[in-house]
Design an enzyme around this catalytic site. Structure first.
Site, short mmCIF file in Angstrom:
data_model
loop_
_atom_site.label_atom_id
_atom_site.label_comp_id
_atom_site.label_asym_id
_atom_site.label_seq_id
_atom_site.Cartn_x
_atom_site.Cartn_y
_atom_site.Cartn_z
CG ASP A 67 -5.24 -7.34 11.76
OD1 ASP A 67 -5.50 -7.32 12.99
OD2 ASP A 67 -6.12 -7.23 10.88
CE1 TYR A 166 -12.43 -1.24 23.73
CE2 TYR A 166 -13.68 -0.06 25.42
CZ TYR A 166 -12.46 -0.37 24.82
OH TYR A 166 -11.30 0.20 25.29
CE LYS A 170 -10.00 -2.91 25.59
NZ LYS A 170 -8.64 -3.19 25.05
N1 NAD Z 1 -7.64 5.98 25.14
C1 NAD Z 1 -8.61 5.65 25.99
O1 NAD Z 1 -9.37 6.50 26.47
C2 NAD Z 1 -8.78 4.22 26.42
C3 NAD Z 1 -9.69 3.94 27.44
C4 NAD Z 1 -9.83 2.63 27.87
C5 NAD Z 1 -9.08 1.63 27.29
N2 NAD Z 1 -8.22 1.94 26.28
C6 NAD Z 1 -7.45 0.84 25.69
O2 NAD Z 1 -6.09 1.21 25.71
C7 NAD Z 1 -5.42 0.64 24.58
C8 NAD Z 1 -4.71 1.72 23.81
O3 NAD Z 1 -5.63 2.69 23.42
P1 NAD Z 1 -5.19 4.04 22.66
O4 NAD Z 1 -6.31 5.01 22.85
O5 NAD Z 1 -3.82 4.39 23.02
O6 NAD Z 1 -5.22 3.51 21.14
P2 NAD Z 1 -5.21 4.28 19.75
O7 NAD Z 1 -6.47 3.92 19.06
O8 NAD Z 1 -4.83 5.72 19.89
O9 NAD Z 1 -3.98 3.52 19.04
C9 NAD Z 1 -4.02 2.15 18.89
C10 NAD Z 1 -2.97 1.69 17.91
O10 NAD Z 1 -3.15 0.29 17.77
C11 NAD Z 1 -3.16 -0.06 16.42
N3 NAD Z 1 -4.05 -1.21 16.24
C12 NAD Z 1 -5.38 -1.24 16.43
N4 NAD Z 1 -5.86 -2.45 16.11
C13 NAD Z 1 -4.80 -3.20 15.72
C14 NAD Z 1 -4.66 -4.52 15.27
N5 NAD Z 1 -5.73 -5.31 15.10
N6 NAD Z 1 -3.42 -4.98 15.00
C15 NAD Z 1 -2.33 -4.17 15.14
N7 NAD Z 1 -2.42 -2.89 15.52
C16 NAD Z 1 -3.64 -2.41 15.82
C17 NAD Z 1 -3.68 1.18 15.69
O11 NAD Z 1 -3.22 1.20 14.35
C18 NAD Z 1 -3.11 2.32 16.54
O12 NAD Z 1 -1.86 2.76 16.05
C19 NAD Z 1 -6.52 -0.09 23.80
O13 NAD Z 1 -6.54 -1.45 24.17
C20 NAD Z 1 -7.78 0.59 24.25
O14 NAD Z 1 -8.92 -0.26 24.08
C21 NAD Z 1 -8.05 3.20 25.83
#
Ligand code: NAD
Length: 262
Positions: A67, A166, A170
């Site tokens: 984590d 959030y 960020k």
């Molecule tokens: N998908 C979007 O639309 C979007 C938009 C802007 C920014 N982001 C950023 O992009 C990144 C990836 O997003 P995504 O949508 O692919 O994520 P997701 O939520 O689909 O997957 C994230 C993965 O990270 C793991 N995770 C979360 N918190 C954790 C922790 N504390 N320790 C270890 N593992 C952890 C989860 O178990 C999951 O498998 C993130 O930083 C997110 O904030 C995503």
């Protein structure tokens, strides 16, 4: 001519790589000649599955459950990575969204929330970045080579009204990358951010319940579609490669035109 994105056997560690953007980054590193990829996730089965995909691409992989909000656990993850691969050259701080156990639905307006509601946003999106970076940056400086890429969000650049905490987490991560970049550049380490807008991942699927909601959302996107994990991973790979050796302290939007800036 060799590919400018060739990673030359370097070792990458990707947090939250069990699905979505992080999974694709792990696969991009593997496909571009990384010497090994550490696949981190909170959930063991996700990390193991992606590590297996990395191996199928011909790269070595190590799945590590940790984590990222937990400083000790992240230190231990990096110890495991170093004991298998000798070092970490590339860190991608990708774990984010609402953290591992909270979804993105049912989010209350800021004025109805308190510290307990803020903790999971700040924990993964800000402290997770501090923890991951702290665990690897000393070694990178000693070896005089490192690439740190932090995945932030356009929320952190332009603000999202329903995701105010959030957005702050960020923006904090991006400010940290800027300060760090100035501190470590002379030691051969770069630190940059990629700011994403809507990317089609399991984590955000619940926010788009039907075609009508998607159509409404896409009005804000110049390119008329959501991003795919590949779109994000392409930029992250570039920043992780030697092709980006003169780029540091920056934030690059990968957002389909969701926001534009000079
Ligand atoms: N998908 C979007 O639309 C979007 C938009 C802007 C920014 N982001 C950023 O992009 C990144 C990836 O997003 P995504 O949508 O692919 O994520 P997701 O939520 O689909 O997957 C994230 C993965 O990270 C793991 N995770 C979360 N918190 C954790 C922790 N504390 N320790 C270890 N593992 C952890 C989860 O178990 C999951 O498998 C993130 O930083 C997110 O904030 C995503």
């Amino acid at each position: 001519m060799d590919s400018i994105l060739d990673l030359k056997g370097r070792i990458g560690l990707v947090t939250g790589a069990g699905q979505g953007v992080g999974r694709q980054v792990a696969l991009h590193l593997a496909a571009n000649n990384a010497g090994g990829v550490v696949v981190n996730d909170f959930y063991a089965e996700r990390a193991e599955a992606v590590a297996e995909e990395v191996r199928r691409l011909g790269a070595e992989a190590l799945a590590v459950v940790s984590d990222v909000t937990n400083y000790e656990s992240v230190q231990e993850m990096v110890r495991q990575a170093e004991s298998k691969f000798g070092r970490v050259d590339i860190l991608v701080n990708n774990a984010g969204n609402a953290g591992p156990t909270q979804g993105l639905s049912g989010i209350k307006p800021f004025w109805e929330t308190g510290p307990d509601d803020w903790a999971h946003w700040l924990g993964t999106n800000l402290y997770g970045v501090l923890n991951g970076t702290r665990a690897v940056v000393g070694g990178m400086m000693q070896r005089r080579y490192g690439r740190i890429v932090t995945v932030i969000s356009d929320a952190g650049r332009v603000g999202e009204p329903h995701l105010a905490v959030y957005s702050g987490a960020k923006a904090g991560a991006a400010g940290f990358m800027r300060g760090l970049a100035k501190a470590v550049g002379r030691s051969g380490v770069t630190a940059n951010c990629v700011a994403l807008a809507g990317i089609n991942t399991p984590g955000v699927a619940g926010m788009i319940p039907n075609d009508e909601a998607l159509k409404k959302m896409l009005r804000s996107y110049v390119m008329g579609r959501l991003g795919e994990p590949d779109d994000a991973a392409n930029m992250i790979l570039f920043l992780a490669s030697d092709a980006a050796s003169w780029i540091t302290g920056q934030t690059y939007p990968v957002n389909g035109g969701y926001s534009v800036s000079v």
